[in-house]
Design an enzyme around this catalytic site. Structure first.
Site, short mmCIF file in Angstrom:
data_model
loop_
_atom_site.label_atom_id
_atom_site.label_comp_id
_atom_site.label_asym_id
_atom_site.label_seq_id
_atom_site.Cartn_x
_atom_site.Cartn_y
_atom_site.Cartn_z
CG HIS A 142 22.80 58.85 67.34
ND1 HIS A 142 22.34 57.88 68.22
CD2 HIS A 142 21.72 59.38 66.74
CE1 HIS A 142 21.03 57.84 68.14
NE2 HIS A 142 20.62 58.74 67.25
CG ASP B 209 6.34 47.77 85.91
OD1 ASP B 209 6.54 48.77 85.18
OD2 ASP B 209 5.34 47.64 86.62
CD GLU C 189 18.22 56.43 71.13
OE1 GLU C 189 17.35 56.34 72.02
OE2 GLU C 189 19.10 57.30 71.12
P1 NDP Z 1 3.90 38.00 91.44
O1 NDP Z 1 2.55 38.37 91.90
O2 NDP Z 1 3.98 37.08 90.26
O3 NDP Z 1 4.68 37.42 92.69
C1 NDP Z 1 5.89 36.76 92.56
C2 NDP Z 1 5.71 35.31 92.90
O4 NDP Z 1 6.88 34.57 92.53
C3 NDP Z 1 5.56 35.09 94.37
O5 NDP Z 1 4.21 35.07 94.69
C4 NDP Z 1 6.18 33.73 94.62
O6 NDP Z 1 5.10 32.81 94.72
C5 NDP Z 1 6.96 33.43 93.35
N1 NDP Z 1 8.38 33.17 93.62
C6 NDP Z 1 9.07 32.09 93.17
N2 NDP Z 1 10.35 32.17 93.53
C7 NDP Z 1 10.51 33.30 94.24
C8 NDP Z 1 11.63 33.94 94.87
N3 NDP Z 1 12.85 33.39 94.86
N4 NDP Z 1 11.42 35.13 95.47
C9 NDP Z 1 10.21 35.73 95.47
N5 NDP Z 1 9.11 35.16 94.91
C10 NDP Z 1 9.25 33.96 94.29
O7 NDP Z 1 4.77 39.28 91.04
P2 NDP Z 1 5.19 40.52 91.89
O8 NDP Z 1 4.58 40.53 93.25
O9 NDP Z 1 6.68 40.58 91.82
O10 NDP Z 1 4.56 41.73 91.07
C11 NDP Z 1 5.15 42.18 89.87
C12 NDP Z 1 4.08 42.58 88.90
O11 NDP Z 1 3.22 43.56 89.46
C13 NDP Z 1 4.65 43.20 87.65
O12 NDP Z 1 4.03 42.60 86.54
C14 NDP Z 1 4.24 44.67 87.77
O13 NDP Z 1 4.11 45.24 86.47
C15 NDP Z 1 2.95 44.57 88.49
N6 NDP Z 1 2.45 45.75 89.21
C16 NDP Z 1 3.17 46.89 89.39
C17 NDP Z 1 2.67 47.96 90.09
C18 NDP Z 1 3.55 49.16 90.33
O14 NDP Z 1 4.74 49.11 90.06
N7 NDP Z 1 3.04 50.27 90.84
C19 NDP Z 1 1.31 47.93 90.64
C20 NDP Z 1 0.64 46.66 90.45
C21 NDP Z 1 1.20 45.63 89.75
P3 NDP Z 1 5.19 31.55 95.66
O15 NDP Z 1 6.02 31.91 96.85
O16 NDP Z 1 3.78 31.25 96.01
O17 NDP Z 1 5.84 30.50 94.82
#
Ligand code: NDP
Length: 429
Positions: free
Chosen positions: A383, A285, A81
């Site tokens: 706009h 998201d 937009e």
């Molecule tokens: P992930 O499953 O990718 O989890 C994030 C990963 O990042 C962790 O497992 C962790 O793995 C790693 N990580 C590395 N550094 C950090 C840090 N500093 N803090 C936290 N984690 C870290 O993603 P999310 O759990 O965030 O899920 C987001 C996704 O889920 C989006 O794509 C969303 O669209 C989708 N989704 C949304 C829904 C909803 O909103 N209703 C429902 C279902 C899915 P490790 O510790 O092992 O390194």
């Protein structure tokens, strides 16, 4: 980060703008790479979603002039937009001259929900869950130890009974457990879902009921970010309007939105005009953010303005915006999409908490931009002038003709496709 104030940026070519941005950041050769090579390779897209047949690009611009808690930010915004980025940057310049935006956040606690039905005695089931609270929290953390190692994880839990009085509700009675989880720098949906699914069998054992849903809540009201600004009226002065008139017009516009859902929806759409582009550019998201923001705007029981505007004792215009902001700097597709990786580098954020605060700031700036225009000249003046280029392209103008046609449309105050087609035909004759 050097200053985000770059005068006349809008007058430069795309190449000149990239050079200007690069010159302000250390070791930023990734910028060219991210734009010039395929921004999202189709092979990557094919691994991200099902049935992929290509990709869908959006314009990516930068919001300038943002000074937040004394730090400068160049803010990537992906949006189709016109006038949104210009308006945000314009307001950020005004607020910058008033000392900048201030932000805070409530932390990174997200909510996982577990639904239990069919308990013989719901009050007893609730008491049993609360008694086993530490055991359940421990089991949830055991299912995702890496987030605990990062200083986050499940921290608390509570329980509600819904539809307890079956004579007053046509729905069945259910026990709802909320597991509170610090997701650190991740949005956390997957980690929360893993945790709540893992403890479901234990919950059934404790409650003697049956677990159905196990999923996060997007009403992330413990993961709030808040931006505020304070602007002396003299900075609001614009052609034909005193600063006080603009300020009072903004207050009237806010009061209208806060009193009437018909206006509040459009008012809040304008706020999301600022929020969504940053959420999208950083690979987050936006459906989750949208759903949470609108629910938060209705938390009083009626749908109201997301922002608040008032006048302080010194006559300054004071604005605030607080919203749930379940965004991450890691996880999901954030580190998969090359452009979102680049956008996060461009922002220079250290944490999801900082990103959340930047996003609400852009929402607040966007709201003031819209209210200031509405309370003075009306929205169409600025706009439509910017929209005229899209109209020219839609009418078939290409190259230099786009600006020629757009300018003529503005001059003749007829910004519509039919008129643009006539001009294209005339110029190509
Ligand atoms: P992930 O499953 O990718 O989890 C994030 C990963 O990042 C962790 O497992 C962790 O793995 C790693 N990580 C590395 N550094 C950090 C840090 N500093 N803090 C936290 N984690 C870290 O993603 P999310 O759990 O965030 O899920 C987001 C996704 O889920 C989006 O794509 C969303 O669209 C989708 N989704 C949304 C829904 C909803 O909103 N209703 C429902 C279902 C899915 P490790 O510790 O092992 O390194």
């Amino acid at each position: 980060m050097a200053s985000s104030r770059i005068p006349n940026f809008y007058k430069k070519t795309v190449e000149e703008r990239r050079e200007l941005i690069k010159s302000r950041l250390d070791a930023f050769d990734e910028l060219d790479k991210a734009f010039d090579e395929a921004p999202l390779p189709v092979e990557t897209a094919d691994k991200m979603v099902e049935n992929a047949i290509g990709t869908y690009p959006l314009p990516l611009g930068v919001g300038l002039n943002f000074l937040i808690n004394g730090k400068d930010y160049i803010i990537p915004m992906a949006i189709e937009e016109p006038s949104v980025i210009a308006s945000a940057s314009y307001i950020a310049k005004i607020v910058r001259n008033a000392g900048g935006f201030q932000t805070v956040s409530s932390g990174r606690t997200m909510i996982g929900q577990i639904q239990v039905v069919g308990c013989e005695d719901f009050d007893a089931a609730k008491a049993a869950v609360l008694k086993q609270k530490e055991v359940l929290i421990g089991a949830a953390n055991a299912a995702y130890p890496s987030i605990v190692a990062r200083g986050g994880g499940a921290e608390d839990l509570d329980v509600r009974v819904l539809n307890e009085d079956t004579s007053a509700s046509k729905y069945s009675t259910m026990l709802i457990i909320h597991l509170y989880i610090d997701t650190r720098d991740a949005m956390g949906a997957n980690m929360i879902n893993t945790m709540v699914e893992s403890i479901a069998p234990l919950v059934e054992e404790i409650t003697k009921g049956k677990v159905y849903l196990r999923i996060l809540s997007n009403f992330a009201d413990r993961c709030l970010a808040k931006a505020t600004c304070k602007i002396p009226p003299e900075l609001l002065e614009s052609e034909g309007f005193s600063g006080e008139e603009v300020r009072d017009g903004v207050i009237h516009a806010f009061e209208f939105a806060d009193s009437d859902p018909y206006r509040a929806v459009t008012h809040n759409k304008g706020i999301m005009n600022g929020i969504d582009p940053v959420v999208i550019a950083t690979g987050n998201d936006w459906r989750a953010v949208e759903a949470g923001a609108h629910a938060y705007a209705a938390r009083s029981g009626s749908y109201r303005s997301m922002t608040g505007w008032s006048v302080d004792a010194k006559g300054n215009l004071v604005g605030e915006l607080e919203l749930p902001m379940s965004v991450g700097t890691v996880g999901g597709s954030i580190r998969v999409h090359p452009t979102s990786k680049m956008a996060l580098r461009l922002l220079g954020v250290d944490s999801a908490e900082e990103l959340a605060q930047i996003i609400v700031t852009v929402g607040l700036a966007q709201n003031l931009g819209a209210l200031k225009a509405l309370a003075t000249d009306g929205i169409q003046k600025g706009h439509m002038a910017l929209h005229s280029r899209s109209v020219a392209i839609a009418a078939g103008a290409t190259g230099e003709m786009i600006d020629m046609v757009a300018q003529k449309l503005v001059e003749e105050k007829e910004i519509r496709i039919g008129k643009a087609k006539e001009l294209v035909a005339m110029y190509t004759r």
